[in-house]
Motif scaffolding. Sequence first.
Motif, PDB file in Angstrom:
ATOM      1  N   PRO A  97       0.814  -1.232   0.000  1.00 13.88           N
ATOM      2  CA  PRO A  97       0.000   0.000   0.000  1.00 13.88           C
ATOM      3  C   PRO A  97       0.843   1.275   0.000  1.00 13.88           C
ATOM      4  N   ILE A  98       1.970   1.242   0.664  1.00 21.85           N
ATOM      5  CA  ILE A  98       2.836   2.422   0.692  1.00 21.85           C
ATOM      6  C   ILE A  98       3.440   2.658  -0.693  1.00 21.85           C
ATOM      7  N   LEU A  99       3.921   1.586  -1.299  1.00 19.25           N
ATOM      8  CA  LEU A  99       4.513   1.717  -2.634  1.00 19.25           C
ATOM      9  C   LEU A  99       3.469   2.156  -3.664  1.00 19.25           C
ATOM     10  N   GLN A 100       2.247   1.655  -3.547  1.00 22.41           N
ATOM     11  CA  GLN A 100       1.184   2.088  -4.461  1.00 22.41           C
ATOM     12  C   GLN A 100       0.917   3.585  -4.298  1.00 22.41           C
ATOM     13  N   ARG A 101       0.890   4.029  -3.066  1.00 22.39           N
ATOM     14  CA  ARG A 101       0.669   5.454  -2.804  1.00 22.39           C
ATOM     15  C   ARG A 101       1.797   6.277  -3.405  1.00 22.39           C
ATOM     16  N   LEU A 102       3.034   5.820  -3.246  1.00 26.40           N
ATOM     17  CA  LEU A 102       4.179   6.549  -3.791  1.00 26.40           C
ATOM     18  C   LEU A 102       4.162   6.571  -5.322  1.00 26.40           C
ATOM     19  N   LYS A 103       3.706   5.492  -5.930  1.00 30.66           N
ATOM     20  CA  LYS A 103       3.596   5.468  -7.394  1.00 30.66           C
ATOM     21  C   LYS A 103       2.537   6.455  -7.883  1.00 30.66           C
ATOM     22  N   ARG A 104       1.432   6.583  -7.131  1.00 25.93           N
ATOM     23  CA  ARG A 104       0.420   7.584  -7.493  1.00 25.93           C
ATOM     24  C   ARG A 104       0.996   8.985  -7.380  1.00 25.93           C
ATOM     25  N   GLU A 152       0.039  12.197   3.592  1.00 27.13           N
ATOM     26  CA  GLU A 152      -0.668  10.957   3.939  1.00 27.13           C
ATOM     27  C   GLU A 152       0.284   9.765   3.935  1.00 27.13           C
ATOM     28  N   ALA A 153       1.196   9.715   2.987  1.00 26.35           N
ATOM     29  CA  ALA A 153       2.193   8.634   2.963  1.00 26.35           C
ATOM     30  C   ALA A 153       3.062   8.693   4.221  1.00 26.35           C
ATOM     31  N   ALA A 154       3.461   9.893   4.604  1.00 26.14           N
ATOM     32  CA  ALA A 154       4.263  10.053   5.822  1.00 26.14           C
ATOM     33  C   ALA A 154       3.473   9.609   7.044  1.00 26.14           C
ATOM     34  N   LEU A 155       2.197   9.949   7.101  1.00 23.66           N
ATOM     35  CA  LEU A 155       1.368   9.536   8.236  1.00 23.66           C
ATOM     36  C   LEU A 155       1.258   8.020   8.330  1.00 23.66           C
ATOM     37  N   GLN A 156       1.190   7.356   7.188  1.00 23.93           N
ATOM     38  CA  GLN A 156       1.139   5.890   7.202  1.00 23.93           C
ATOM     39  C   GLN A 156       2.438   5.313   7.758  1.00 23.93           C
ATOM     40  N   LEU A 157       3.566   5.857   7.304  1.00 20.72           N
ATOM     41  CA  LEU A 157       4.857   5.394   7.816  1.00 20.72           C
ATOM     42  C   LEU A 157       4.977   5.653   9.315  1.00 20.72           C
ATOM     43  N   ILE A 158       4.552   6.831   9.740  1.00 19.63           N
ATOM     44  CA  ILE A 158       4.614   7.187  11.161  1.00 19.63           C
ATOM     45  C   ILE A 158       3.705   6.276  11.973  1.00 19.63           C
ATOM     46  N   SER A 159       2.510   6.019  11.476  1.00 19.63           N
ATOM     47  CA  SER A 159       1.570   5.141  12.169  1.00 19.63           C
ATOM     48  C   SER A 159       2.165   3.752  12.362  1.00 19.63           C
ATOM     49  N   ASP A 160       2.754   3.213  11.314  1.00 25.45           N
ATOM     50  CA  ASP A 160       3.394   1.900  11.403  1.00 25.45           C
ATOM     51  C   ASP A 160       4.503   1.912  12.452  1.00 25.45           C
TER      52      ASP A 160
END
Length: 115
Positions: free
Chosen positions: A33-40, A74-82
């Motif tokens: 999911p993180i990589l998909q977000r980064l590709k978008r 949002e990508a940063a928030l996902q990384l931080i959440s993890d």
Amino acid sequence: MCEPKDDRERKVMDYTYQDGRLQIRRNDDEKRPILQRLKRIEGQVRGLQAMVQEDRYCLDEVQQMNAITAAVREAALQLISDHLDASVNYAVRSKDQDGAVEEMIRVLRAALRQS
């Protein structure tokens, strides 16, 4: 009981704690999911480059930049959440609350510098 917002089960990723740092190791399913977000985001940036090349209206370009900024946030928030999930798990398992809190503060401090 508090349910995760995105209906996925909260699963703490594999991690190691070494030299005062928590290092997360994601499996392919966790990376996807993180990589998909980064590709978008990458596609949005290419779109913005095309807009600049085509001399599009400034407001359209700025709106695209704002969308990119929000997507990166949002990508940063996902990384931080993890990372925070893993830090809490580490604190509980190791009983090293001080180390876990220091790690969480370090991550949050870095995230706040982005603002």
